[in-house]
Write a protein that holds these residues in place. Structure first.
Motif, PDB file in Angstrom:
ATOM      1  N   THR A 156     -29.694  -5.985  57.565  1.00  0.00           N
ATOM      2  CA  THR A 156     -29.803  -7.441  57.665  1.00  0.00           C
ATOM      3  C   THR A 156     -28.425  -8.061  57.503  1.00  0.00           C
ATOM      4  O   THR A 156     -27.539  -7.488  56.853  1.00  0.00           O
ATOM      5  CB  THR A 156     -30.748  -8.000  56.588  1.00  0.00           C
ATOM      6  N   SER A 184     -25.061  -4.919  68.512  1.00  0.00           N
ATOM      7  CA  SER A 184     -25.061  -3.854  67.495  1.00  0.00           C
ATOM      8  C   SER A 184     -25.247  -2.502  68.163  1.00  0.00           C
ATOM      9  O   SER A 184     -25.844  -2.395  69.244  1.00  0.00           O
ATOM     10  CB  SER A 184     -26.181  -4.083  66.470  1.00  0.00           C
ATOM     11  N   LYS A 216     -27.570  -2.803  71.566  1.00  0.00           N
ATOM     12  CA  LYS A 216     -28.584  -3.844  71.623  1.00  0.00           C
ATOM     13  C   LYS A 216     -27.931  -5.210  71.426  1.00  0.00           C
ATOM     14  O   LYS A 216     -27.063  -5.378  70.569  1.00  0.00           O
ATOM     15  CB  LYS A 216     -29.650  -3.610  70.550  1.00  0.00           C
ATOM     16  N   GLU A 226     -31.947 -11.829  66.726  1.00  0.00           N
ATOM     17  CA  GLU A 226     -32.386 -11.577  65.352  1.00  0.00           C
ATOM     18  C   GLU A 226     -31.218 -11.145  64.477  1.00  0.00           C
ATOM     19  O   GLU A 226     -30.288 -10.472  64.933  1.00  0.00           O
ATOM     20  CB  GLU A 226     -33.473 -10.503  65.311  1.00  0.00           C
ATOM     21  N   HIS A 230     -31.396  -9.014  62.066  1.00  0.00           N
ATOM     22  CA  HIS A 230     -31.794  -7.763  61.404  1.00  0.00           C
ATOM     23  C   HIS A 230     -32.044  -6.713  62.476  1.00  0.00           C
ATOM     24  O   HIS A 230     -32.278  -7.037  63.655  1.00  0.00           O
ATOM     25  CB  HIS A 230     -33.063  -7.966  60.562  1.00  0.00           C
ATOM     26  N   ARG A 231     -32.006  -5.467  62.046  1.00  0.00           N
ATOM     27  CA  ARG A 231     -32.305  -4.352  62.938  1.00  0.00           C
ATOM     28  C   ARG A 231     -32.795  -3.187  62.093  1.00  0.00           C
ATOM     29  O   ARG A 231     -32.286  -2.957  60.987  1.00  0.00           O
ATOM     30  CB  ARG A 231     -31.080  -3.942  63.755  1.00  0.00           C
ATOM     31  N   SER A 232     -33.779  -2.464  62.612  1.00  0.00           N
ATOM     32  CA  SER A 232     -34.344  -1.333  61.877  1.00  0.00           C
ATOM     33  C   SER A 232     -34.372  -0.100  62.770  1.00  0.00           C
ATOM     34  O   SER A 232     -34.386  -0.212  64.012  1.00  0.00           O
ATOM     35  CB  SER A 232     -35.752  -1.655  61.370  1.00  0.00           C
ATOM     36  N   LYS A 233     -34.428   1.046  62.133  1.00  0.00           N
ATOM     37  CA  LYS A 233     -34.475   2.310  62.867  1.00  0.00           C
ATOM     38  C   LYS A 233     -35.160   3.352  61.998  1.00  0.00           C
ATOM     39  O   LYS A 233     -34.886   3.445  60.796  1.00  0.00           O
ATOM     40  CB  LYS A 233     -33.075   2.783  63.251  1.00  0.00           C
ATOM     41  N   VAL A 277     -22.137  -4.279  63.746  1.00  0.00           N
ATOM     42  CA  VAL A 277     -22.706  -5.535  64.225  1.00  0.00           C
ATOM     43  C   VAL A 277     -21.576  -6.518  64.502  1.00  0.00           C
ATOM     44  O   VAL A 277     -20.619  -6.624  63.735  1.00  0.00           O
ATOM     45  CB  VAL A 277     -23.690  -6.132  63.196  1.00  0.00           C
TER      46      VAL A 277
END
Length: 402
Positions: free
Chosen positions: A50, A67, A76, A80, A82-85, A97
Motif C-alpha cells: 500500500t 508498478s 501494471k 489504486e 495498493h497491489r497484492s500478489k 511503484v
C-alpha cells in the motif's frame, strides 16, 4: 524566404498554445514519487503493498501508478494505491511503484520507490525440500516433503494451510512418515463455488520449535489433481468387438477426463493400450442404462480367449491445467473362455513321476531282454570239472569196496 519564416512562426505559436493551458505543469511532466510505501502479509502467502499519493502532484494530473516486481515482471498501471500478489515467501519479493499522469507505459513515471518483504528466517539448508501437494479426487489434499540437509532426525514438523473458503489458517493434524518422505493429508471439498479456476491453496511447513526455515508452496486448484480409479461395470462381445462399460470417479465430469484402456489377451500374452479422449458407444445393449456410465468399443478382440481389462483416467486440459497425473488402475475384469488351470498343474506334477516310472520299467525290461538276446557263454572248465569230478568219485568208491 518569407513563406518558411511564417510557417516557423505558426509552429512556434501552436507549441506555446498547447503547453500553456491553465498555467500549471503539463500532465506529461514527471510527477513526484509516491509516499508511505509499506508491505504486509495476510493469510500465509498473500503479500499486500500500500502507498499514499505523491505530495505536490499537478492538479491537472489524473494520477495513475506504475508498478512491477523484480526484473520488471508483471507490469501494471492502475489508479489504486495498493497491489497484492499470492506468492510463496521462500525468498524476498520486491515491488517498485511510481506515479504518472497517463495509462501509457511509454510515459516517464516518477522516481520508483521500492519495498520488499523480509527474507525468511533460518538456515536455507534447514528448510524441507521437494514439497509437493496433490489434490486426490477433489476430496482431500496430500502433501509430502523431505527433511532439509541440516535438520535433526527427531524434528517435529507442522503443516499449515489456507484457501479462500476458510475463515482462518488451519493446521494439518494427520502427519505420517513413508520411508524418507514425510506427509500430511487434509480434507479439501468445501469451496465457495464450483468454479475454482481462480482458487489456490497456500501451504507452509515448519517445525514446532522454530529451528528450521519455513517452506512455502502455492497449489493452484486447476493442477496437481489425481482422480480415483474408475469402476468397470460390464464387458460383452458383439460383432467381433469388445464393449467396455464403466463409471467415472465421483466429483468429475466426463468431459474433464481422458482414459486409458488396457486389454490383456491370454493366448497371445500381449497387452494392448488404447487412449480414449471421448468415450461413446452406439449400441442397443446400453439403452436404459447409460446414466453415469461411459462406454468404449475395443476392436479386433478374440472372443474365444480370456481377455482381462483395466482402465485408468486423468484430467484433461479442457477443465484443468495439468494432465500428467494418472489415477491408479481399476480392478481388473475378465471375459472369454478361461481354461481350467487345474489340468495343467496336475499334468505338470504328474509328468516327472510318469517319466521316472517309465525309465525304471524300461531298465528292467532291457536287462531281461539282454539275457534273452545275449545268453551267457558256458564256462568249459567248469563243465569238464563237473564231468570228470563225478567219474573220479565213482572210481574211488569202487576201489574202497574191493
Amino acid at each position: 524566404m518569407e513563406r518558411p519564416a511564417r510557417l516557423c512562426g505558426l509552429w512556434a505559436l501552436l507549441l506555446c498554445a498547447g503547453g500553456g493551458g491553465g498555467g500549471g505543469a503539463a500532465p506529461t511532466d514527471t510527477q513526484p514519487p509516491v509516499t508511505n510505501l509499506s508491505v504486509s502479509v495476510e493469510n500465509l502467502c498473500t503479500v499486500i503493498w500500500t502507498w499514499d499519493p505523491p505530495e505536490g502532484a499537478s492538479p491537472n494530473c489524473t494520477l495513475r501508478y506504475f508498478s512491477h516486481f523484480d526484473n520488471k515482471q508483471d507490469k501494471k498501471i492502475a489508479p489504486e494505491t495498493h497491489r497484492s500478489k499470492e506468492v510463496p515467501l521462500n525468498e524476498r519479493i520486491c515491488l517498485q511503484v511510481g506515479s504518472q499522469c497517463s495509462t501509457n507505459e511509454s510515459d516517464n513515471p516518477s522516481i520508483l520507490v521500492e519495498k520488499c518483504t523480509p527474507p525468511p528466517e533460518g538456515d536455507p539448508e534447514s528448510a524441507v525440500t521437494e514439497l509437493q501437494c496433490v489434490w486426490h479426487n477433489l476430496s482431500y489434499m496430500k502433501c509430502t516433503w523431505l527433511p532439509g540437509r541440516k535438520t535433526s532426525p527427531d524434528t517435529n514438523y507442522t503443516l499449515y494451510y489456507w484457501h479462500s473458503s476458510l475463515g482462518k489458517i488451519l493446521q494439518c493434524e494427520d502427519i505420517y512418515r513413508e520411508g524418507q518422505h514425510i506427509g500430511c493429508s487434509f480434507a479439501l471439498t468445501n469451496l465457495k463455488d464450483s468454479s475454482f479456476e481462480q482458487h489456490s491453496v497456500q501451504i507452509v511447513v515448519k517445525d514446532n520449535a522454530g529451528k528450521i526455515r519455513p517452506s512455502f508452496n502455492i497449489v493452484p486448484l486447476t493442477s496437481h489433481v489425481k482422480p480415483d480409479p474408475p469402476h468397470i461395470k460390464r464387458l460383452f462381445f458383439q460383432n467381433g468387438n469388445l464393449y467396455v462399460q464403466w463409471t467415472n470417479p465421483q466429483n468429475f465430469y466426463s468431459r474433464c477426463l481422458s482414459y486409458q484402456v488396457e486389454v490383456n489377451n491370454s493366448q497371445t500374452e500381449t497387452s494392448d493400450i488404447f487412449y480414449v479422449e471421448e468415450a461413446k458407444c452406439q449400441n442397443s445393449e446400453f439403452e436404459g442404462n447409460l446414466e453415469g456410465t461411459i462406454c468404449f468399443m475395443v476392436p479386433g478382440v478374440l472372443p474365444d480367449t480370456l481377455n482381462t481389462v483395466r482402465i485408468r483416467v486423468r484430467t484433461n486440459k479442457l477443465c484443468y491445467e495439468d494432465d500428467k497425473l494418472w489415477s491408479n488402475w481399476s480392478q481388473a475384469m475378465s471375459i472369454g473362455e478361461n481354461t481350467d488351470p487345474t489340468f495343467y498343474v496336475s499334468m505338470l506334477l504328474a509328468t516327472p513321476v510318469i517319466v521316472a516310472g517309465a525309465i525304471i520299467v524300461l531298465l528292467l525290461y532291457l536287462k531281461r531282454l539282454k539275457i534273452i538276446i545275449f545268453p551267457p557263454i558256458p564256462d568249459p572248465g567248469k563243465i569238464f570239472k563237473e564231468m570228470f569230478g563225478d567219474q573220479n568219485d565213482d572210481t574211488l568208491r569202487d576201489r574202497q569196496h574191493q
